[in-house]
Design a protein around this motif. Structure first.
Motif, mmCIF file in Angstrom:
data_model
loop_
_atom_site.group_PDB
_atom_site.id
_atom_site.type_symbol
_atom_site.label_atom_id
_atom_site.label_comp_id
_atom_site.label_asym_id
_atom_site.label_seq_id
_atom_site.Cartn_x
_atom_site.Cartn_y
_atom_site.Cartn_z
ATOM 1 N N ASN A 45 0.792 -1.235 0.000
ATOM 2 C CA ASN A 45 0.000 0.000 0.000
ATOM 3 C C ASN A 45 0.822 1.282 0.000
ATOM 4 O OD1 ASN A 45 -2.266 -1.686 0.277
ATOM 5 N ND2 ASN A 45 -2.014 -1.706 2.499
ATOM 6 N N GLY A 46 2.126 1.173 0.258
ATOM 7 C CA GLY A 46 2.929 2.365 0.458
ATOM 8 C C GLY A 46 2.712 2.885 1.876
ATOM 9 N N LEU A 47 3.582 3.777 2.324
ATOM 10 C CA LEU A 47 3.467 4.322 3.679
ATOM 11 C C LEU A 47 4.254 5.630 3.722
ATOM 12 C CD1 LEU A 47 2.483 3.825 6.604
ATOM 13 C CD2 LEU A 47 4.644 2.657 7.017
ATOM 14 N N GLY A 48 3.585 6.740 3.977
ATOM 15 C CA GLY A 48 4.266 8.037 3.984
ATOM 16 C C GLY A 48 4.859 8.306 2.610
ATOM 17 N N ASN A 49 6.166 8.551 2.570
ATOM 18 C CA ASN A 49 6.859 8.803 1.301
ATOM 19 C C ASN A 49 7.188 7.526 0.542
ATOM 20 O OD1 ASN A 49 6.874 11.579 1.675
ATOM 21 N ND2 ASN A 49 8.819 11.533 2.779
ATOM 22 N N MET A 50 7.018 6.378 1.176
ATOM 23 C CA MET A 50 7.355 5.105 0.543
ATOM 24 C C MET A 50 6.272 4.717 -0.461
ATOM 25 S SD MET A 50 8.008 1.478 2.402
ATOM 26 C CE MET A 50 7.594 -0.019 1.539
ATOM 27 N N PRO A 51 6.678 4.414 -1.701
ATOM 28 C CA PRO A 51 5.678 4.022 -2.700
ATOM 29 C C PRO A 51 5.217 2.573 -2.480
ATOM 30 C CG PRO A 51 7.869 3.810 -3.627
ATOM 31 C CD PRO A 51 8.036 4.420 -2.252
ATOM 32 N N ALA A 52 4.080 2.236 -3.034
ATOM 33 C CA ALA A 52 3.636 0.843 -3.080
ATOM 34 C C ALA A 52 4.473 0.137 -4.150
ATOM 35 C CB ALA A 52 2.161 0.776 -3.440
ATOM 36 N N PHE A 53 4.828 -1.088 -3.890
ATOM 37 C CA PHE A 53 5.636 -1.875 -4.829
ATOM 38 C C PHE A 53 4.706 -2.792 -5.618
ATOM 39 C CE2 PHE A 53 8.787 -0.157 -2.144
ATOM 40 C CZ PHE A 53 9.987 -0.181 -2.846
ATOM 41 N N LYS A 54 4.008 -2.229 -6.574
ATOM 42 C CA LYS A 54 2.992 -2.943 -7.351
ATOM 43 C C LYS A 54 3.581 -3.992 -8.281
ATOM 44 C CE LYS A 54 -0.492 -0.457 -5.827
ATOM 45 N NZ LYS A 54 -1.488 -0.994 -4.947
ATOM 46 N N THR A 55 4.859 -3.905 -8.589
ATOM 47 C CA THR A 55 5.467 -4.868 -9.513
ATOM 48 C C THR A 55 5.932 -6.148 -8.813
ATOM 49 O OG1 THR A 55 7.644 -3.827 -9.291
ATOM 50 C CG2 THR A 55 6.235 -3.070 -11.097
ATOM 51 N N LEU A 56 5.935 -6.156 -7.488
ATOM 52 C CA LEU A 56 6.354 -7.354 -6.756
ATOM 53 C C LEU A 56 5.204 -8.343 -6.657
ATOM 54 C CD1 LEU A 56 8.364 -5.845 -3.751
ATOM 55 C CD2 LEU A 56 9.268 -6.789 -5.885
ATOM 56 N N GLY A 57 5.511 -9.626 -6.855
ATOM 57 C CA GLY A 57 4.524 -10.680 -6.678
ATOM 58 C C GLY A 57 4.411 -11.059 -5.209
ATOM 59 N N GLU A 58 3.442 -11.906 -4.900
ATOM 60 C CA GLU A 58 3.210 -12.316 -3.508
ATOM 61 C C GLU A 58 4.424 -13.001 -2.895
ATOM 62 O OE1 GLU A 58 0.773 -11.682 -1.188
ATOM 63 O OE2 GLU A 58 0.256 -10.232 -2.732
ATOM 64 N N ALA A 59 5.090 -13.868 -3.658
ATOM 65 C CA ALA A 59 6.265 -14.571 -3.130
ATOM 66 C C ALA A 59 7.395 -13.594 -2.829
ATOM 67 C CB ALA A 59 6.739 -15.638 -4.112
ATOM 68 N N GLU A 60 7.542 -12.572 -3.662
ATOM 69 C CA GLU A 60 8.578 -11.568 -3.431
ATOM 70 C C GLU A 60 8.239 -10.700 -2.220
ATOM 71 O OE1 GLU A 60 10.246 -10.665 -7.871
ATOM 72 O OE2 GLU A 60 8.168 -10.121 -7.440
ATOM 73 N N ILE A 61 6.980 -10.330 -2.084
ATOM 74 C CA ILE A 61 6.562 -9.547 -0.909
ATOM 75 C C ILE A 61 6.806 -10.352 0.360
ATOM 76 C CG2 ILE A 61 4.547 -8.606 0.309
ATOM 77 C CD1 ILE A 61 3.555 -7.609 -2.427
ATOM 78 N N LYS A 62 6.436 -11.621 0.333
ATOM 79 C CA LYS A 62 6.637 -12.479 1.506
ATOM 80 C C LYS A 62 8.118 -12.597 1.849
ATOM 81 C CE LYS A 62 5.795 -17.137 3.209
ATOM 82 N NZ LYS A 62 5.405 -18.502 2.850
#
Length: 125
Positions: free
Chosen positions: A90-107
């Protein structure tokens, strides 16, 4: 009758274990520990190099030898994996959301940050 049923269940369980091997073995003979180590390394690689932008550009994390000056020092806030996952999605403050990462990468990235910083692992795992 109940004793025979119990014996049958125990016998079936033993036969299943003998036929299919230990429960903690993953695919291709990879153990759970090896899978966790590989996931940790993937998370570290994403943190330091391959996530766009790389987390290390903004965040300080001792294990990654990063000294970012924009985001919080992760060794100090020790985020748990669930918090990191949410920030990545979702992003947080100045941090962008990482929409290009898949679920395995996020985990993998969430587990890496939480483990390397001393935070808690994901809930339910």
């Amino acid at each position: 009758m109940a004793r025979q049923r119990l014996f049958g269940l125990i016998f079936a369980l033993i036969c299943g274990l003998l036929a299919f091997g230990p429960v903690n073995a993953g695919t291709d003979g990879v153990t759970a520990k090896q899978a966790q180590e590989a996931e940790f390394e993937l998370g570290k690689r994403l943190f330091t190099k391959t996530a766009v932008p790389a987390c290390a550009l903004c965040h300080t994390l001792r294990d990654a030898a990063s000294e970012g000056a924009v985001g919080p020092v992760l060794d100090e806030i020790k985020p748990d994996a669930d918090r990191v996952s949410k920030a990545l999605r979702n992003g947080l403050g100045n941090m962008p959301a990482f929409k290009t990462l898949g679920e395995a990468e996020i985990k993998a990235l969430a587990r890496y940050v939480s483990q390397a910083s001393g935070g808690a692992g994901p809930s339910g795992n």
